[in-house]
Design a protein around this motif. Structure first.
Motif, PDB file in Angstrom:
ATOM      1  N   GLN A   1      24.689 -78.135  45.831  1.00 30.18           N
ATOM      2  CA  GLN A   1      23.717 -79.227  45.576  1.00 30.18           C
ATOM      3  C   GLN A   1      22.681 -78.795  44.552  1.00 30.18           C
ATOM      4  O   GLN A   1      22.269 -79.568  43.667  1.00 30.18           O
ATOM      5  CB  GLN A   1      23.051 -79.632  46.909  1.00 30.18           C
ATOM      6  CG  GLN A   1      22.091 -80.796  46.785  1.00 30.18           C
ATOM      7  CD  GLN A   1      22.812 -82.092  46.416  1.00 30.18           C
ATOM      8  OE1 GLN A   1      23.979 -82.275  46.769  1.00 30.18           O
ATOM      9  NE2 GLN A   1      22.133 -82.961  45.692  1.00 30.18           N
ATOM     10  N   GLU A   2      22.249 -77.553  44.667  1.00 32.26           N
ATOM     11  CA  GLU A   2      21.274 -77.024  43.705  1.00 32.26           C
ATOM     12  C   GLU A   2      21.857 -77.000  42.291  1.00 32.26           C
ATOM     13  O   GLU A   2      21.185 -77.345  41.308  1.00 32.26           O
ATOM     14  CB  GLU A   2      20.844 -75.613  44.131  1.00 32.26           C
ATOM     15  CG  GLU A   2      19.942 -74.885  43.144  1.00 32.26           C
ATOM     16  CD  GLU A   2      18.575 -75.552  43.015  1.00 32.26           C
ATOM     17  OE1 GLU A   2      17.929 -75.373  41.975  1.00 32.26           O
ATOM     18  OE2 GLU A   2      18.156 -76.255  43.976  1.00 32.26           O
ATOM     19  N   LEU A   3      23.136 -76.614  42.197  1.00 35.26           N
ATOM     20  CA  LEU A   3      23.772 -76.530  40.882  1.00 35.26           C
ATOM     21  C   LEU A   3      23.956 -77.906  40.258  1.00 35.26           C
ATOM     22  O   LEU A   3      24.026 -78.029  39.027  1.00 35.26           O
ATOM     23  CB  LEU A   3      25.137 -75.825  41.007  1.00 35.26           C
ATOM     24  CG  LEU A   3      25.082 -74.323  41.343  1.00 35.26           C
ATOM     25  CD1 LEU A   3      26.466 -73.765  41.578  1.00 35.26           C
ATOM     26  CD2 LEU A   3      24.372 -73.547  40.230  1.00 35.26           C
ATOM     27  N   ARG A   4      24.061 -78.932  41.117  1.00 33.79           N
ATOM     28  CA  ARG A   4      24.206 -80.290  40.559  1.00 33.79           C
ATOM     29  C   ARG A   4      22.915 -80.737  39.835  1.00 33.79           C
ATOM     30  O   ARG A   4      22.942 -81.649  39.009  1.00 33.79           O
ATOM     31  CB  ARG A   4      24.552 -81.271  41.663  1.00 33.79           C
ATOM     32  CG  ARG A   4      25.955 -81.100  42.218  1.00 33.79           C
ATOM     33  CD  ARG A   4      26.329 -82.293  43.101  1.00 33.79           C
ATOM     34  NE  ARG A   4      27.594 -82.052  43.749  1.00 33.79           N
ATOM     35  CZ  ARG A   4      27.734 -81.593  44.980  1.00 33.79           C
ATOM     36  NH1 ARG A   4      26.646 -81.336  45.686  1.00 33.79           N
ATOM     37  NH2 ARG A   4      28.924 -81.403  45.501  1.00 33.79           N
ATOM     38  N   THR A   5      21.777 -80.124  40.185  1.00 36.81           N
ATOM     39  CA  THR A   5      20.505 -80.504  39.542  1.00 36.81           C
ATOM     40  C   THR A   5      20.331 -79.838  38.184  1.00 36.81           C
ATOM     41  O   THR A   5      19.385 -80.149  37.468  1.00 36.81           O
ATOM     42  CB  THR A   5      19.331 -80.131  40.451  1.00 36.81           C
ATOM     43  OG1 THR A   5      19.310 -78.705  40.627  1.00 36.81           O
ATOM     44  CG2 THR A   5      19.464 -80.807  41.805  1.00 36.81           C
ATOM     45  N   TRP A   6      21.191 -78.868  37.880  1.00 41.06           N
ATOM     46  CA  TRP A   6      21.081 -78.173  36.608  1.00 41.06           C
ATOM     47  C   TRP A   6      21.608 -79.051  35.485  1.00 41.06           C
ATOM     48  O   TRP A   6      22.547 -79.846  35.653  1.00 41.06           O
ATOM     49  CB  TRP A   6      21.880 -76.870  36.630  1.00 41.06           C
ATOM     50  CG  TRP A   6      21.246 -75.805  37.498  1.00 41.06           C
ATOM     51  CD1 TRP A   6      20.390 -75.998  38.508  1.00 41.06           C
ATOM     52  CD2 TRP A   6      21.456 -74.413  37.399  1.00 41.06           C
ATOM     53  NE1 TRP A   6      20.021 -74.838  39.089  1.00 41.06           N
ATOM     54  CE2 TRP A   6      20.674 -73.794  38.410  1.00 41.06           C
ATOM     55  CE3 TRP A   6      22.193 -73.575  36.578  1.00 41.06           C
ATOM     56  CZ2 TRP A   6      20.611 -72.432  38.610  1.00 41.06           C
ATOM     57  CZ3 TRP A   6      22.155 -72.212  36.781  1.00 41.06           C
ATOM     58  CH2 TRP A   6      21.366 -71.640  37.787  1.00 41.06           C
ATOM     59  N   GLY A   7      21.051 -78.855  34.336  1.00 43.80           N
ATOM     60  CA  GLY A   7      21.505 -79.602  33.173  1.00 43.80           C
ATOM     61  C   GLY A   7      22.786 -79.027  32.608  1.00 43.80           C
ATOM     62  O   GLY A   7      23.230 -77.921  32.967  1.00 43.80           O
ATOM     63  N   GLU A   8      23.380 -79.774  31.668  1.00 46.57           N
ATOM     64  CA  GLU A   8      24.659 -79.363  31.099  1.00 46.57           C
ATOM     65  C   GLU A   8      24.515 -78.070  30.310  1.00 46.57           C
ATOM     66  O   GLU A   8      25.391 -77.207  30.340  1.00 46.57           O
ATOM     67  CB  GLU A   8      25.193 -80.482  30.202  1.00 46.57           C
ATOM     68  CG  GLU A   8      26.593 -80.225  29.676  1.00 46.57           C
ATOM     69  CD  GLU A   8      27.600 -80.097  30.810  1.00 46.57           C
ATOM     70  OE1 GLU A   8      28.562 -79.298  30.674  1.00 46.57           O
ATOM     71  OE2 GLU A   8      27.439 -80.757  31.875  1.00 46.57           O
ATOM     72  N   GLU A   9      23.383 -77.924  29.593  1.00 45.80           N
ATOM     73  CA  GLU A   9      23.179 -76.709  28.821  1.00 45.80           C
ATOM     74  C   GLU A   9      23.062 -75.495  29.730  1.00 45.80           C
ATOM     75  O   GLU A   9      23.567 -74.404  29.438  1.00 45.80           O
ATOM     76  CB  GLU A   9      21.913 -76.850  27.956  1.00 45.80           C
ATOM     77  CG  GLU A   9      22.034 -77.842  26.819  1.00 45.80           C
ATOM     78  CD  GLU A   9      23.110 -77.404  25.818  1.00 45.80           C
ATOM     79  OE1 GLU A   9      23.279 -76.170  25.634  1.00 45.80           O
ATOM     80  OE2 GLU A   9      23.786 -78.272  25.249  1.00 45.80           O
ATOM     81  N   GLU A  10      22.377 -75.673  30.885  1.00 41.46           N
ATOM     82  CA  GLU A  10      22.219 -74.567  31.832  1.00 41.46           C
ATOM     83  C   GLU A  10      23.572 -74.182  32.449  1.00 41.46           C
ATOM     84  O   GLU A  10      23.880 -72.991  32.613  1.00 41.46           O
ATOM     85  CB  GLU A  10      21.221 -74.968  32.931  1.00 41.46           C
ATOM     86  CG  GLU A  10      19.814 -75.172  32.394  1.00 41.46           C
ATOM     87  CD  GLU A  10      18.891 -75.749  33.448  1.00 41.46           C
ATOM     88  OE1 GLU A  10      17.728 -75.324  33.508  1.00 41.46           O
ATOM     89  OE2 GLU A  10      19.350 -76.627  34.217  1.00 41.46           O
TER      90      GLU A  10
ATOM     91  N   LEU B   1      29.025 -69.122  30.428  1.00 46.20           N
ATOM     92  CA  LEU B   1      29.133 -68.067  29.414  1.00 46.20           C
ATOM     93  C   LEU B   1      28.439 -66.786  29.866  1.00 46.20           C
ATOM     94  O   LEU B   1      28.200 -65.882  29.075  1.00 46.20           O
ATOM     95  CB  LEU B   1      28.507 -68.558  28.101  1.00 46.20           C
ATOM     96  CG  LEU B   1      29.217 -69.760  27.452  1.00 46.20           C
ATOM     97  CD1 LEU B   1      28.452 -70.226  26.234  1.00 46.20           C
ATOM     98  CD2 LEU B   1      30.645 -69.397  27.084  1.00 46.20           C
ATOM     99  N   HIS B   2      28.094 -66.706  31.167  1.00 44.46           N
ATOM    100  CA  HIS B   2      27.485 -65.511  31.751  1.00 44.46           C
ATOM    101  C   HIS B   2      26.139 -65.205  31.117  1.00 44.46           C
ATOM    102  O   HIS B   2      25.774 -64.043  30.863  1.00 44.46           O
ATOM    103  CB  HIS B   2      28.403 -64.285  31.634  1.00 44.46           C
ATOM    104  CG  HIS B   2      29.763 -64.518  32.190  1.00 44.46           C
ATOM    105  ND1 HIS B   2      30.024 -64.574  33.547  1.00 44.46           N
ATOM    106  CD2 HIS B   2      30.961 -64.729  31.572  1.00 44.46           C
ATOM    107  CE1 HIS B   2      31.298 -64.790  33.750  1.00 44.46           C
ATOM    108  NE2 HIS B   2      31.901 -64.907  32.561  1.00 44.46           N
TER     109      HIS B   2
END
Length: 898
Positions: free
Chosen positions: A225-234, A240-241
């Motif tokens: 759920q937390e990762l869904r709040t991240w933007g596409e660039e993030e 890309l590590h």
């Protein structure tokens, strides 16, 4: 035989019981009941304690060690089970003098040294001493005492000693009331608790797994759920590590795992930790602990990881090091989320609860043991005093001794005491009445004894002469035979019959005859004082004389004749009485009284036929052959079971080429004492007794087995076996032969059954059905001793045998007897016209061989070529000689054997 079988059975019982106890203890270890935190509840101690009670310390220690090895080998059972050996040794030492209260002895072990050994070993294994150690101690005490209780109950109420072939010791011949009450209380207390702890452990274990699954799935969902709040660039940077995004992901994991105590790891495709709430693990390859095993749980992705079974001294120590692991791929990212829930998260919460439960039940067990012992001892003390008061109660009443009755407030025991007190009063009245009746019985007993004496006089003595009668004689002689005889001492029965007594009776009357019988009885009693005299009835008397030499019997007979030679005065006339005496000897002539008397009677008639007034011995010319035949018959009855029979084989050689084409199986009896007994002695006896059936079946089976074996050296070798007429009488003969062929694998076409010509002629109709079935099975048939029974070839056409064996009587001196030569030549010619093979039997000289070859005889059998050989020599012959041609030296040797 029954006694020996029973002894063997009793000796095998301890081993069978020991094997059963091992099997049950091993099964208990392999199927132990899993509790929570790596604890197991096993019942192996029940069977080890039973072995301790049955066999002692050393066998029980051996059983516990073997059970431990079995558990470690199959399921990796914890090595701490080895401490059971110490427990067994301690309990055995405690009970070396007393055989009761196994539970108390086990409790003493745990109170004194058991907890020290367990605690010290656990501390050495883990380095910890806390609630987990108390839980282990309490569980071990409950498990051990529960096993001891069940073993004690089994020994008290089950016939285990009898099943182990042991006699019940005097100390264990009964069960005390105190022991019964103790068992009831302890079972009522411990069984529900053990079941309760098993159920609670099962429930809490499932609850713990469920909580771990819910916790890890929630954290995984929270991270996604937390990762869904991240933007596409993030997210692109995370793929890309990027160190920035990975650092942010690491902060999220730290926030998630701090409160729940969960260790979170994110692994890349190379299994390297890129983010974790455990700082020291970041940027390091993920490594599973060495030797660990992963156990999948019901929740998807959830595993229990812990050290392999048996790697730690206590399974509980391995359990405390374990963790739940949950793995799940992050949505759309090349990372794996790995969540670790250490077991101590749950242990800190659940261990104190279980420890409290175990401590309470141990307290209850201790209190129950003390209360049960005190209450039961007080109750049984009153019963013990009551038993002492009622012991030998009639004798105490008879002596008017004072009886001390115990007092108690227990209603049931008080009633029992009151009843005994009332009963003693009634017994005293009955005793006084008995004293009065006793004097009456004594007088009546005297009268009965006098009546018995008179009855015995009537039953065992002759009323006319006063001599012992026939019934007395039979009883006296039977008792004499049953008593151990002195060396060299025998008994002679002398049967007397007065000569011409009927004429005296008819002339002077029966009263005069009675006077004569009385006078003869007096003369016999006076003439042979050292031997008892019996009157059988009429004018028949018997004298029983013990002797060591035959001359003593003759002296007794002559003394009887001399005593009766004096005249008797009847009605004023002088009468001379003569007697004929028949004599039989025990044990030479018979083994029982009836047979001895009959033999003596027969000998008496022989004396009368000689003219009377003399004596005659039964079977004076004893038949040694009859005794020898009886001994041989008894030995023959045991010979087959004792394995005294052997098979010899006489080869059959081709008439033209001299090769071995077949062999005839011949039975030999090797008597353990006499050596080899000729068949001519025991075969007719076996025919008469019927033993030939079982012997013949053995010969057939053995010949087929060995004939099949000889095919390796001589393929196609024919085996000939003689059939007895008694065998051909068996209705199931064909089925028996078919079964033997199937059992041995002998081809039917290589078996030849021989029957004698004499039997074939006399029993054609009787044997025809069986012989036809043999032909249909492919078995060859041969007519043995052909030429002696005067059978015709027309008679044989009904069966059409395969082989004719010309009798030895025609072969002997064939080159010198032109008549025999003509007969043999004609027989061979007619047999060949019917396409029958001809075998010449008993060939011993070269001249006989040449004559048979000239007549066209197909095969030769006899000592000229070979005597009957044992199997080993025949095998050597078949291996060494491809043809039957023998040197002149060999022939001379074989001719000597004939």
């Amino acid at each position: 035989m029954e006694f020996l079988r029973r002894i063997r059975h009793q000796r095998s019982l301890p081993f069978l019981m020991g094997a059963a106890l091992y099997g049950l203890s091993a099964a208990s270890v392999l199927q132990s009941i899993p509790m929570i935190f790596g604890l197991h509840f096993t019942f192996a101690g029940v069977f080890i304690m039973i072995a301790l009670r049955l066999y002692g310390i050393l066998p029980a220690v051996f059983l516990s060690v073997v059970t431990l090895v079995t558990g470690m080998f199959f399921v990796g059972f914890a090595p701490a089970f080895l401490f059971t050996v110490i427990e067994v040794m301690f309990v055995g030492w405690m009970m070396r003098r007393r055989t009761e209260h196994l539970l108390i002895a086990d409790l003493i072990y745990w109170i004194t040294v058991g907890w020290l050994i367990t605690g010290g070993a656990y501390y050495a294994d883990t380095g910890r001493m806390g609630v987990d150690l108390l839980l282990l101690l309490f569980k071990s005490v409950v498990n051990g005492t529960f096993n001891a209780l069940i073993a004690d109950i089994a020994m008290a109420y089950l016939p285990l000693r009898r099943m182990a072939g042991q006699r019940l010791p005097e100390a264990e011949s009964g069960i005390s009331l105190q022991q019964i009450l103790f068992h009831i209380v302890m079972v009522a207390l411990m069984v529900p608790f053990v079941l309760f702890m098993i159920i609670v452990s099962w429930y809490q274990n499932n609850s713990m797994v469920e909580r771990a699954g819910v916790l890890t799935e929630g954290l995984a969902a929270q991270l996604n759920q937390e990762l869904r709040t991240w933007g596409e660039e993030e997210l692109r940077g995370l793929r890309l590590h990027s160190l920035v995004e990975l650092s942010r992901l690491n902060e999220v994991l730290v926030q998630m795992g701090d409160k729940a105590g969960v260790r979170s790891y994110v692994l890349d495709t190379r299994d390297a930790v890129v983010a974790s709430n455990v700082a020291g693990r970041i940027q390091k390859p993920w490594e599973w602990p060495a030797g660990w095993q992963m156990y999948p749980m019901e929740a998807e992705g959830l595993y229990l990881g812990k050290p392999a079974p048996g790697s730690r001294l206590y399974e509980m120590a391995a359990w405390e090091e374990s963790s739940f692991y949950y793995s799940k791929t992050l949505n759309g990212l090349p990372y794996l989320l790995l969540l670790e829930v250490p077991m101590h998260v749950f242990l800190e919460e659940l261990q104190p609860v279980h420890t409290l439960n175990y401590s309470l039940v141990l307290l209850f067990i201790f209190l129950a043991v003390m209360a049960t012992l005190l209450i039961s001892r007080r109750l049984t003390r009153v019963l013990h005093l009551l038993g002492q008061a009622t012991a030998d109660l009639p004798q105490k009443l008879r002596e008017e001794g004072e009886i001390h009755w115990p007092e108690t407030r227990v209603t049931e025991v008080h009633r029992l005491t009151t009843n005994f007190r009332a009963m003693s009063g009634e017994l005293l009245k009955m005793f006084l009445e008995t004293v009065r009746m006793n004097s009456r019985l004594q007088s009546q007993t005297m009268q009965l004894r006098e009546s018995e004496r008179r009855l015995e006089q009537l039953a065992y003595y002759d009323m006319l002469t006063g001599l012992p009668n026939r019934l007395h004689f039979s009883k006296y002689l039977s008792e004499w035979m049953e008593q151990p005889a002195e060396p060299g001492l025998s008994a002679a029965v002398l049967f007397l019959d007065l000569d011409r007594f009927k004429q005296i009776n008819d002339t002077f009357g029966h009263s005069a005859g009675d006077e004569l019988i009385i006078d003869v009885a007096k003369k016999l009693s006076g003439g042979v004082r050292y031997a008892p005299v019996f009157r059988l009835g009429g004018d028949e008397f018997v004298v029983l004389a013990s002797h060591r030499r035959r001359e003593e019997v003759v002296e007794t007979a002559e003394a009887i004749l001399a005593a009766l030679s004096e005249p008797v005065i009847l009605q004023g006339q002088e009468i001379f009485v003569r007697s004929s005496i028949g004599i039989s000897i025990f044990p030479g002539d018979a083994q029982d009284a009836e047979a001895l008397l009959k033999n003596a009677d027969d000998a008496m008639y022989e004396a009368k036929e000689r003219g009377g007034g003399q004596y005659a011995f039964y079977s004076e010319a004893t038949s040694e052959s009859a005794a020898e035949r009886l001994q041989l018959e008894q030995a023959l009855h045991r010979a087959l079971a004792a394995g005294e029979f052997e098979l010899f084989y006489q080869p059959q050689y081709g008439g033209t080429d001299g090769r071995i084409n077949g062999m005839e199986a011949l039975i030999r009896w090797k008597h353990p004492a006499e050596g080899y007994i000729p068949p001519v002695r025991f075969i007719p006896l076996a025919e008469q007794t019927g033993e030939i059936r079982s012997i013949g079946e053995w010969v057939l089976r053995e010949a087929c087995l060995q004939g099949k074996r000889l095919q390796e050296h001589a393929p196609g070798l024919l085996t000939a076996v003689n059939l007895s007429p008694r065998q051909l009488d068996q209705p199931d003969l064909v089925e028996r032969v078919r079964a033997i062929l199937q059992e041995t694998g002998m081809p039917a076409g290589l078996l030849e059954l021989e029957i004698t010509e004499e039997f074939f002629i006399r029993n054609q109709d009787k044997a025809e059905a069986a012989l036809r079935q043999f032909k249909e099975m492919g078995i060859r048939l041969a007519i043995d001793d052909f030429g002696t029974g005067y059978s015709s070839f027309a008679q044989m056409k009904r069966i059409m045998p395969d082989t004719l064996k010309i009798d030895r009587s025609f072969i002997r001196g064939l080159d010198q007897d032109e008549s025999n030569a003509s007969i043999v030549q004609a027989l061979i010619t007619m047999a060949h016209s019917l396409k029958l093979k001809v075998v010449g039997e008993g060939v011993e000289t070269e001249e006989e061989l040449l004559s048979l070859r000239r007549f066209g005889c197909d095969e030769i059998q006899g000592y000229y070529y070979s005597k009957p050989l044992p199997l080993a020599e025949l095998e050597a012959l078949l291996k060494g000689a491809p043809s039957a041609a023998s040197s002149d030296e060999d022939r001379e040797e074989r001719r000597g054997d004939s």
